[in-house]
Design a protein around this motif. Structure first.
Motif, PDB file in Angstrom:
ATOM      1  N   PHE A   1       0.858  -1.200   0.000  1.00 33.02           N
ATOM      2  CA  PHE A   1       0.000   0.000   0.000  1.00 33.02           C
ATOM      3  C   PHE A   1       0.891   1.247   0.000  1.00 33.02           C
ATOM      4  CE2 PHE A   1      -2.276   3.410   2.078  1.00 33.02           C
ATOM      5  CZ  PHE A   1      -3.573   3.323   1.617  1.00 33.02           C
ATOM      6  N   ASN A   2       1.902   1.239   0.868  1.00 27.41           N
ATOM      7  CA  ASN A   2       2.788   2.408   0.982  1.00 27.41           C
ATOM      8  C   ASN A   2       3.583   2.627  -0.305  1.00 27.41           C
ATOM      9  OD1 ASN A   2       1.814   2.441   3.532  1.00 27.41           O
ATOM     10  ND2 ASN A   2       3.741   1.977   4.564  1.00 27.41           N
ATOM     11  N   PHE A   3       4.068   1.539  -0.894  1.00 33.71           N
ATOM     12  CA  PHE A   3       4.874   1.681  -2.120  1.00 33.71           C
ATOM     13  C   PHE A   3       4.049   2.349  -3.228  1.00 33.71           C
ATOM     14  CE2 PHE A   3       7.457  -2.284  -0.797  1.00 33.71           C
ATOM     15  CZ  PHE A   3       8.302  -1.505  -0.047  1.00 33.71           C
ATOM     16  N   ILE A   4       2.828   1.839  -3.408  1.00 34.50           N
ATOM     17  CA  ILE A   4       1.985   2.391  -4.473  1.00 34.50           C
ATOM     18  C   ILE A   4       1.609   3.845  -4.168  1.00 34.50           C
ATOM     19  CG2 ILE A   4      -0.394   2.275  -5.353  1.00 34.50           C
ATOM     20  CD1 ILE A   4       1.350   0.523  -6.930  1.00 34.50           C
ATOM     21  N   ALA A   5       1.193   4.102  -2.927  1.00 34.52           N
ATOM     22  CA  ALA A   5       0.777   5.469  -2.585  1.00 34.52           C
ATOM     23  C   ALA A   5       1.961   6.440  -2.631  1.00 34.52           C
ATOM     24  CB  ALA A   5       0.121   5.491  -1.206  1.00 34.52           C
ATOM     25  N   SER A   6       3.169   5.942  -2.323  1.00 33.88           N
ATOM     26  CA  SER A   6       4.322   6.849  -2.279  1.00 33.88           C
ATOM     27  C   SER A   6       4.760   7.289  -3.675  1.00 33.88           C
ATOM     28  CB  SER A   6       5.503   6.195  -1.550  1.00 33.88           C
ATOM     29  OG  SER A   6       6.010   5.114  -2.298  1.00 33.88           O
ATOM     30  N   THR A   7       4.176   6.709  -4.721  1.00 31.95           N
ATOM     31  CA  THR A   7       4.456   7.234  -6.063  1.00 31.95           C
ATOM     32  C   THR A   7       3.874   8.647  -6.203  1.00 31.95           C
ATOM     33  OG1 THR A   7       2.437   6.222  -6.947  1.00 31.95           O
ATOM     34  CG2 THR A   7       4.465   4.950  -7.156  1.00 31.95           C
ATOM     35  N   LEU A   8       2.989   9.003  -5.261  1.00 31.25           N
ATOM     36  CA  LEU A   8       2.381  10.346  -5.295  1.00 31.25           C
ATOM     37  C   LEU A   8       3.028  11.291  -4.290  1.00 31.25           C
ATOM     38  CD1 LEU A   8      -1.309   9.098  -5.441  1.00 31.25           C
ATOM     39  CD2 LEU A   8       0.080   9.886  -7.344  1.00 31.25           C
ATOM     40  N   SER A   9       4.064  10.826  -3.605  1.00 34.80           N
ATOM     41  CA  SER A   9       4.717  11.664  -2.589  1.00 34.80           C
ATOM     42  C   SER A   9       5.543  12.758  -3.246  1.00 34.80           C
ATOM     43  CB  SER A   9       5.641  10.809  -1.713  1.00 34.80           C
ATOM     44  OG  SER A   9       4.922   9.770  -1.112  1.00 34.80           O
ATOM     45  N   PRO A  10       5.663  13.891  -2.565  1.00 31.86           N
ATOM     46  CA  PRO A  10       6.494  14.970  -3.126  1.00 31.86           C
ATOM     47  C   PRO A  10       7.988  14.772  -2.877  1.00 31.86           C
ATOM     48  CG  PRO A  10       5.466  15.681  -1.091  1.00 31.86           C
ATOM     49  CD  PRO A  10       4.936  14.308  -1.361  1.00 31.86           C
ATOM     50  N   LEU A  11       8.356  13.796  -2.052  1.00 29.67           N
ATOM     51  CA  LEU A  11       9.773  13.567  -1.749  1.00 29.67           C
ATOM     52  C   LEU A  11      10.230  12.217  -2.277  1.00 29.67           C
ATOM     53  CD1 LEU A  11       9.900  14.720   2.007  1.00 29.67           C
ATOM     54  CD2 LEU A  11      10.584  16.035  -0.004  1.00 29.67           C
ATOM     55  N   GLU A  12      11.485  12.148  -2.668  1.00 31.48           N
ATOM     56  CA  GLU A  12      12.077  10.853  -3.039  1.00 31.48           C
ATOM     57  C   GLU A  12      13.569  10.872  -2.697  1.00 31.48           C
ATOM     58  OE1 GLU A  12      12.157   9.811  -7.170  1.00 31.48           O
ATOM     59  OE2 GLU A  12      13.077  11.686  -7.784  1.00 31.48           O
ATOM     60  N   VAL A  13      14.128   9.680  -2.555  1.00 31.63           N
ATOM     61  CA  VAL A  13      15.569   9.559  -2.353  1.00 31.63           C
ATOM     62  C   VAL A  13      16.199   9.383  -3.724  1.00 31.63           C
ATOM     63  CG1 VAL A  13      17.402   8.193  -1.304  1.00 31.63           C
ATOM     64  CG2 VAL A  13      15.234   8.487  -0.097  1.00 31.63           C
ATOM     65  N   ARG A  14      17.202  10.218  -4.048  1.00 33.04           N
ATOM     66  CA  ARG A  14      17.813  10.098  -5.362  1.00 33.04           C
ATOM     67  C   ARG A  14      19.241  10.643  -5.330  1.00 33.04           C
ATOM     68  NH1 ARG A  14      13.982  14.469  -7.220  1.00 33.04           N
ATOM     69  NH2 ARG A  14      15.168  16.402  -7.290  1.00 33.04           N
ATOM     70  N   VAL A  15      19.948  10.459  -6.437  1.00 33.05           N
ATOM     71  CA  VAL A  15      21.327  10.949  -6.504  1.00 33.05           C
ATOM     72  C   VAL A  15      21.306  12.450  -6.746  1.00 33.05           C
ATOM     73  CG1 VAL A  15      22.262   8.775  -7.331  1.00 33.05           C
ATOM     74  CG2 VAL A  15      21.530  10.487  -8.971  1.00 33.05           C
ATOM     75  N   ARG A  16      22.354  13.108  -6.246  1.00 35.17           N
ATOM     76  CA  ARG A  16      22.426  14.558  -6.434  1.00 35.17           C
ATOM     77  C   ARG A  16      23.103  14.883  -7.768  1.00 35.17           C
ATOM     78  NH1 ARG A  16      25.606  16.899  -1.959  1.00 35.17           N
ATOM     79  NH2 ARG A  16      24.521  18.841  -2.428  1.00 35.17           N
ATOM     80  N   ASP A  17      24.145  14.119  -8.111  1.00 37.65           N
ATOM     81  CA  ASP A  17      24.902  14.406  -9.327  1.00 37.65           C
ATOM     82  C   ASP A  17      25.240  13.067  -9.995  1.00 37.65           C
ATOM     83  OD1 ASP A  17      26.680  15.066 -11.276  1.00 37.65           O
ATOM     84  OD2 ASP A  17      27.970  16.317  -9.999  1.00 37.65           O
ATOM     85  N   ARG A  18      24.678  12.822 -11.165  1.00 37.79           N
ATOM     86  CA  ARG A  18      24.869  11.516 -11.814  1.00 37.79           C
ATOM     87  C   ARG A  18      26.316  11.298 -12.234  1.00 37.79           C
ATOM     88  NH1 ARG A  18      20.545   8.656 -12.273  1.00 37.79           N
ATOM     89  NH2 ARG A  18      18.557   9.693 -11.966  1.00 37.79           N
ATOM     90  N   ASP A  19      27.037  12.352 -12.499  1.00 40.18           N
ATOM     91  CA  ASP A  19      28.456  12.205 -12.873  1.00 40.18           C
ATOM     92  C   ASP A  19      29.261  11.582 -11.738  1.00 40.18           C
ATOM     93  OD1 ASP A  19      28.135  13.129 -15.406  1.00 40.18           O
ATOM     94  OD2 ASP A  19      28.513  15.230 -14.870  1.00 40.18           O
ATOM     95  N   VAL A  20      28.910  11.934 -10.521  1.00 44.50           N
ATOM     96  CA  VAL A  20      29.620  11.356  -9.369  1.00 44.50           C
ATOM     97  C   VAL A  20      29.391   9.830  -9.356  1.00 44.50           C
ATOM     98  CG1 VAL A  20      29.729  11.292  -6.840  1.00 44.50           C
ATOM     99  CG2 VAL A  20      29.468  13.473  -8.026  1.00 44.50           C
ATOM    100  N   CYS A  21      28.183   9.414  -9.644  1.00 46.86           N
ATOM    101  CA  CYS A  21      27.877   7.977  -9.669  1.00 46.86           C
ATOM    102  C   CYS A  21      28.648   7.279 -10.796  1.00 46.86           C
ATOM    103  CB  CYS A  21      26.381   7.751  -9.850  1.00 46.86           C
ATOM    104  SG  CYS A  21      25.407   8.251  -8.423  1.00 46.86           S
ATOM    105  N   ARG A  22      28.778   7.972 -11.938  1.00 44.46           N
ATOM    106  CA  ARG A  22      29.496   7.349 -13.057  1.00 44.46           C
ATOM    107  C   ARG A  22      30.951   7.100 -12.697  1.00 44.46           C
ATOM    108  NH1 ARG A  22      26.688  11.351 -16.150  1.00 44.46           N
ATOM    109  NH2 ARG A  22      24.762  10.423 -16.913  1.00 44.46           N
ATOM    110  N   ARG A  23      31.531   7.966 -11.889  1.00 49.53           N
ATOM    111  CA  ARG A  23      32.947   7.804 -11.498  1.00 49.53           C
ATOM    112  C   ARG A  23      33.098   6.851 -10.306  1.00 49.53           C
ATOM    113  NH1 ARG A  23      32.800  13.485 -12.240  1.00 49.53           N
ATOM    114  NH2 ARG A  23      32.729  13.804 -10.001  1.00 49.53           N
ATOM    115  N   CYS A  24      32.007   6.531  -9.653  1.00 48.92           N
ATOM    116  CA  CYS A  24      32.087   5.719  -8.428  1.00 48.92           C
ATOM    117  C   CYS A  24      32.506   4.284  -8.750  1.00 48.92           C
ATOM    118  CB  CYS A  24      30.731   5.722  -7.726  1.00 48.92           C
ATOM    119  SG  CYS A  24      30.707   4.701  -6.251  1.00 48.92           S
ATOM    120  N   LYS A  25      33.469   3.769  -7.989  1.00 49.49           N
ATOM    121  CA  LYS A  25      33.952   2.404  -8.202  1.00 49.49           C
ATOM    122  C   LYS A  25      33.404   1.423  -7.153  1.00 49.49           C
ATOM    123  CE  LYS A  25      37.062   3.728 -11.342  1.00 49.49           C
ATOM    124  NZ  LYS A  25      36.603   3.711 -12.724  1.00 49.49           N
TER     125      LYS A  25
END
Lengths: 143, 456
Positions: B143-167
């Motif tokens: 229930f929470n997973f489906i409803a949280s698709t409507l949440s205004p907040l999410e956990v995500r990366v700040r800068d994708r370039d940093v992830c590309r360099r991450c080993k």
């Protein structure tokens, strides 16, 4: 817009350090509540019988007539209080004090505010301080 | 912070269990039923829509599970081929049991459900690695997973370039002590959501393990457009594309139609309908009648309606090589905002009209626990907003949800039928309008607080 989440400093196996006090606290609290829950309130041998009108309950005014007796006969001078709850939690209860119409016969007037199943809880405080509590289930109050 | 929130909810769960088992067995006066069915549910949907999946983040069962895992490390992997089907069945089963046994009115049963939940979480997660219970079993979690698709907040990366360099990809693997590799310093995502390819909130418990594990401080909580992810068909970590997940589409539909069914079950016409069904099925038992109602309401009717709408889309917007089934899966996610609106209207009603019951019921709990009125005599003077005053809120919730669903249907149509988007979306808009009319009819009915029993 990004909001940085508060970063926690890495603390190896911090749950291990937190757990014992938590666990101890919870066990003490649980034990306390369980022991306390076993204590009951004083009751008495008085008997309470009742009738409700209208018999086929519907939303609107209703009257609960209660007769309070003990071994010696009618119990006069008691204080009777009615608390009516719906079977579903979170709804407004009705509360009414009963009036002694004739010796040992008490009448409470109240209103069924909503259709559905009701539970009426009558609490009587007797002249000697004893208490009687009765639960009356009134199913299917009509709209 | 998370542990503190979990500890608080663990204490609340303890109060629910103890008062439910040992307190007076009257739902309106017991912490078990009041906290679970009035406060928890109301706050849950409100927080999901206003912030994010914070109740999963603060789930006390995970605290207990983590303690249990100190003594036993699971080694098995959950069979992924089950997808969400099992969780979906459990979600429907919980709703069915709630109606069949009138669990809202049973403090002890509510307490046992809480105990059962804890036991199941520990058992599953001591058997299977990762967050198997959250991801594959927990009905509330789905229930929470489906409803949280409507949440205004999410956990995500700040800068994708940093992830590309991450080993090291610590966000998924976790961080271990360099000198003692068996010692976990910071856990990676237990739900296998690899942050650089994570899209949206599906399956995210907001535990922030990835945020703590990232050595580059590159994971964060961010604002986003609520519901946007439901029209996003990019391949997402540990989930894949939404358009290829019929199990998730079914979850979205059950979430939506269960909202209607759950609200409808509290009104008078459901009794008449059950009595008709009883005659038609030739049975006096409530279980088969309710089962028929659930099968029809959560499976048969939604499947028919969605299939009809998909067939209309195929007919009105020809040229696509998508079959009816695949069209239905794609558009099913558009119903989530409407479903959330109905849940909010229903649970919000109970919360707003009954929030104040926490005071007298806590006073009663103190009396039950100690025999004395430590918190004063039960004061029932203010228990919540007048029922009639909540109607505009309910109306707004349903209409806002319908508006969101309509916008999503249009966006999905533009994505998958770019040259004939309006025609492709038409049947879905008609269906959303029809469902909205039904929802408004239901919330306009006088609520009847009763355990439905055949024969009155």
């Amino acid at each position: 817009m990004l909001v940085r989440a508060a970063r926690r400093q890495p603390r190896p196996r911090d749950l291990r350090r937190l757990a014992p006090p938590h666990a101890r606290g919870l066990i003490v609290l649980a034990a306390g509540l369980m022991i306390a829950s076993c204590t009951g309130r004083a009751t008495t041998a008085a008997d309470l019988s009742w009738t409700i009108s209208p018999q086929s309950a519907a939303v609107g005014p209703a009257t609960l007539t209660m007769t309070l007796r003990d071994r010696a006969g009618a119990v006069t001078g008691a204080r009777l209080r009615l608390e009516g709850h719906m079977s579903h939690p979170g709804m407004t209860p009705v509360v009414a004090d009963a009036v002694e119409r004739t010796p040992g016969v008490y009448v409470a007037s109240f209103t069924f505010t909503m259709a559905g199943d009701w539970v009426l809880v009558v609490s009587a405080t007797l002249p000697d301080g004893g208490r009687v509590e009765r639960r009356i289930e009134v199913a299917n109050v009509r709209p | 912070m998370r542990t503190a929130a979990q500890a608080v909810l663990l204490l609340v769960a303890l109060a629910i269990v103890l008062h439910g088992l040992f307190g007076r067995q009257l739902a309106a006066t017991n912490l078990s039923t009041v906290l679970t069915w009035i406060h928890y549910r109301g706050l849950l949907i409100g927080v999901l829509l206003l912030a994010g999946n914070l109740f999963c983040a603060a789930c006390p069962m995970i605290l207990v599970r983590d303690l249990a895992r100190r003594f036993h490390t699971p080694s098995r992997r959950w069979p992924r081929r089950l997808g969400k089907w099992m969780a979906l069945a459990l979600f429907a089963a919980v709703l069915f049991a709630y109606e069949l046994f009138d669990i809202w009115g049973l403090p002890a049963a509510t307490a046992w459900i809480v105990i059962g939940y804890f036991a199941a979480a520990v058992l599953v997660d001591l058997t299977f690695s990762g967050a198997a219970f959250c991801k594959h079993v927990c009905p509330v979690g789905q229930f929470n997973f489906i409803a949280s698709t409507l949440s205004p907040l999410e956990v995500r990366v700040r800068d994708r370039d940093v992830c590309r360099r991450c080993k090291t990809v610590d966000c998924i693997k976790g961080r271990r002590d360099q000198h003692a590799p068996l010692v976990v310093i910071s856990r990676g995502c237990e739900l296998a959501l690899f942050l650089p390819s994570k899209v949206g909130n599906l399956d995210c418990t907001f535990c922030l393990d990835c945020v703590h594990a990232c050595p580059h401080d590159n994971a964060a909580i961010g604002f986003r457009v609520p519901g946007d992810e439901l029209a996003d068909d990019r391949r997402r970590s540990a989930i894949g594309r939404l358009s290829r997940r019929p199990d998730l589409a079914a979850l979205a539909l059950v979430f939506t139609f269960a909202a209607l069914l759950n609200a409808f079950a509290m009104t008078a016409p459901v009794t008449a309908l059950e009595q008709r069904l009883s005659v038609w099925l030739g049975t006096g038992g409530e279980a088969p009648v309710l089962a028929a109602l659930f099968v029809a309401g959560l499976a048969g009717v939604p499947a028919l309606l969605v299939a009809a709408a998909a067939a209309a889309t195929r007919s009105l917007a020809p040229g696509s090589n998508l079959g009816v089934g695949r069209i239905a899966v794609r558009f099913a996610f558009a119903f989530v905002p409407f479903g959330a609106g109905v849940w909010l209207a229903h649970y919000g009603f109970h919360f707003l009209t009954g929030a104040g019951t926490i005071l007298p019921v806590s006073q009663i709990a103190a009396i039950d626990a100690t025999g004395r009125a430590l918190l004063g005599e039960p004061d029932w003077r203010w228990i919540g907003v007048r029922a009639g005053a909540v109607f505009p809120f309910q109306l707004g919730a349903v209409l806002l949800g319908a508006l969101g669903s309509s916008a999503l249907a249009q966006r999905i149509a533009e994505r998958d039928f770019p040259s004939r988007a309006r025609r492709a979306a038409a049947s879905w808009l008609v269906l959303i309008i029809a469902l909205t009319a039904i929802a408004l009819w239901i919330i306009g009915l006088p609520m009847e607080m009763r355990g439905v029993e055949l024969g009155g």
